[in-house]
Scaffold this motif. Sequence first.
Motif, mmCIF file in Angstrom:
data_model
loop_
_atom_site.group_PDB
_atom_site.id
_atom_site.type_symbol
_atom_site.label_atom_id
_atom_site.label_comp_id
_atom_site.label_asym_id
_atom_site.label_seq_id
_atom_site.Cartn_x
_atom_site.Cartn_y
_atom_site.Cartn_z
ATOM 1 N N SER A 4 -58.818 14.325 -20.788
ATOM 2 C CA SER A 4 -57.490 14.224 -21.035
ATOM 3 C C SER A 4 -57.013 15.738 -21.134
ATOM 4 N N ILE A 5 -56.020 16.057 -20.225
ATOM 5 C CA ILE A 5 -55.633 17.382 -19.996
ATOM 6 C C ILE A 5 -54.250 17.426 -20.506
ATOM 7 N N ALA A 6 -54.118 18.024 -21.670
ATOM 8 C CA ALA A 6 -52.621 18.263 -22.177
ATOM 9 C C ALA A 6 -51.949 16.941 -22.051
ATOM 10 N N PRO A 7 -52.490 15.664 -22.809
ATOM 11 C CA PRO A 7 -51.999 14.557 -22.674
ATOM 12 C C PRO A 7 -50.763 14.477 -23.441
ATOM 13 N N LEU A 8 -49.722 13.669 -23.157
ATOM 14 C CA LEU A 8 -48.639 13.252 -23.565
ATOM 15 C C LEU A 8 -48.985 12.325 -24.791
ATOM 16 N N ILE A 9 -48.358 12.270 -26.101
ATOM 17 C CA ILE A 9 -48.892 11.650 -27.111
ATOM 18 C C ILE A 9 -47.522 10.600 -27.372
ATOM 19 N N ARG A 10 -46.471 11.249 -27.504
ATOM 20 C CA ARG A 10 -45.152 10.165 -27.836
ATOM 21 C C ARG A 10 -44.218 10.252 -26.782
ATOM 22 N N HIS A 62 -42.615 2.094 -28.900
ATOM 23 C CA HIS A 62 -43.920 1.918 -28.890
ATOM 24 C C HIS A 62 -45.070 2.649 -28.089
ATOM 25 N N PHE A 63 -44.654 3.447 -27.176
ATOM 26 C CA PHE A 63 -45.553 4.109 -26.457
ATOM 27 C C PHE A 63 -46.094 5.606 -27.206
ATOM 28 N N ASN A 64 -46.620 5.284 -28.312
ATOM 29 C CA ASN A 64 -47.164 6.393 -29.036
ATOM 30 C C ASN A 64 -48.688 6.168 -29.021
ATOM 31 N N LEU A 65 -49.357 7.281 -28.669
ATOM 32 C CA LEU A 65 -50.820 7.293 -28.265
ATOM 33 C C LEU A 65 -51.657 7.019 -29.674
ATOM 34 N N THR A 66 -50.913 7.709 -30.567
ATOM 35 C CA THR A 66 -51.917 7.603 -32.007
ATOM 36 C C THR A 66 -51.987 6.201 -32.131
ATOM 37 N N GLU A 67 -50.935 5.506 -32.099
ATOM 38 C CA GLU A 67 -51.118 3.908 -32.441
ATOM 39 C C GLU A 67 -51.530 2.988 -31.318
ATOM 40 N N LEU A 68 -51.321 3.513 -30.137
ATOM 41 C CA LEU A 68 -51.994 2.450 -29.371
ATOM 42 C C LEU A 68 -53.555 2.744 -28.900
ATOM 43 N N TYR A 69 -53.918 3.671 -29.240
ATOM 44 C CA TYR A 69 -55.312 4.278 -28.784
ATOM 45 C C TYR A 69 -56.199 3.219 -29.486
ATOM 46 N N LYS A 121 -56.716 11.140 -36.417
ATOM 47 C CA LYS A 121 -57.021 9.829 -36.443
ATOM 48 C C LYS A 121 -58.195 9.417 -35.576
ATOM 49 N N ASN A 122 -58.513 10.187 -34.819
ATOM 50 C CA ASN A 122 -59.764 9.964 -33.501
ATOM 51 C C ASN A 122 -60.690 11.040 -33.789
ATOM 52 N N PRO A 123 -61.320 11.286 -34.914
ATOM 53 C CA PRO A 123 -62.115 12.566 -35.089
ATOM 54 C C PRO A 123 -63.364 12.562 -34.038
ATOM 55 N N ALA A 124 -63.707 11.471 -33.247
ATOM 56 C CA ALA A 124 -64.845 11.367 -32.482
ATOM 57 C C ALA A 124 -64.451 11.959 -30.932
ATOM 58 N N ILE A 125 -63.309 12.155 -30.790
ATOM 59 C CA ILE A 125 -62.912 12.952 -29.505
ATOM 60 C C ILE A 125 -63.116 14.291 -29.741
ATOM 61 N N ASN A 126 -63.609 14.732 -28.581
ATOM 62 C CA ASN A 126 -64.139 16.234 -28.635
ATOM 63 C C ASN A 126 -63.017 17.278 -27.940
ATOM 64 N N ALA A 127 -62.202 17.927 -28.828
ATOM 65 C CA ALA A 127 -61.051 18.560 -28.407
ATOM 66 C C ALA A 127 -61.291 19.959 -28.045
ATOM 67 N N LYS A 128 -60.931 20.769 -27.185
ATOM 68 C CA LYS A 128 -60.894 22.381 -27.196
ATOM 69 C C LYS A 128 -59.560 22.722 -26.813
ATOM 70 N N SER A 129 -59.267 23.864 -27.337
ATOM 71 C CA SER A 129 -58.127 24.675 -27.237
ATOM 72 C C SER A 129 -58.222 25.697 -25.999
ATOM 73 N N PHE A 130 -57.000 25.520 -25.053
ATOM 74 C CA PHE A 130 -57.312 26.618 -24.243
ATOM 75 C C PHE A 130 -55.838 27.380 -24.362
#
Length: 281
Positions: free
Chosen positions: A169-175, A211-218, A248-257
């Motif tokens: 996921s690259i710069a994904p929309l969350i809300r 409703h389309f809030n990835l924090t809640e939908l994921y 909320k999803n610590p298993a995701i490997n996130a990296k800042s650019f």
Amino acid sequence: MKRLKQIATDLKLSQVAPDAALMREFIFYSPKMPLRLHQEQLIAASKQFSLPVFDTYFTRAEVNINCFSWGNGKRKVLLTHGWASKALDFYELIIELQKIGDIEIIAFDAPGNGSSVSEFSNLMLYADSVKAIAQNYAQPDVLIGHSLGGMANVIALQELGITPDLLISIAPLIRLKENFEQSLDSVGIGTKDQDIFFANFAKEFPVPASHFNLTELYSLRPDINHFLAFDPEDHISPYPYLKEFLDKNPAINAKSFEGVGHYKILKSLDLIEDVAGRILG
């Protein structure tokens, strides 16, 4: 792009009583940018095909998505572009991925974007396009989504019930609701009139935009190999929303650019190298 500019101008001139239909058109019309020569050349080198996608909310009829693929390897890599974008906005990444052996790179123009004809577009048309490719062409081993495409990939995977080898996921929309608010704010639409738009949205879809809030939908499995790339100064997908999602999803490997922004992140050499390396394994 000319049409969107005219809609924005009309809304700015009608702030006393903004037209509900015009607000709807402003949100759901995706502006289109013409292909540049190097993008046209890359499309010319692709295998091209189309698939039907049912438009549940706007026309209640099938629309076609134009699809492109490069290579014929066993591993399938699917690219899902963002809003007001197109398959060939992944140009630099596609060029790099072509250097990897035994893969097929698949991309598409979502309805109302690029070369795929439709008056309007929405998130579910994006997600249904991903599902159409997975069900009728090839089930992807790797999915890469930018912006709205990142949200669409997650929704599609959850509805399909499949787990890819790698999700990027690259710069994904969350809300989504907050993104709409940001757009309406940009043309001076006040809270009272925004409330009218969101009430109409809930009747049309028929769920609220919130409703389309990835924090809640994921709800993907925590053991999925999910890499997320972001710029902490991204103003389209603000970091506070992303941080809430990642916490909320610590298993995701996130990296800042840093310093690349929401759109130019796709052209970041560091990101492209990182993504290619992860696909190589």
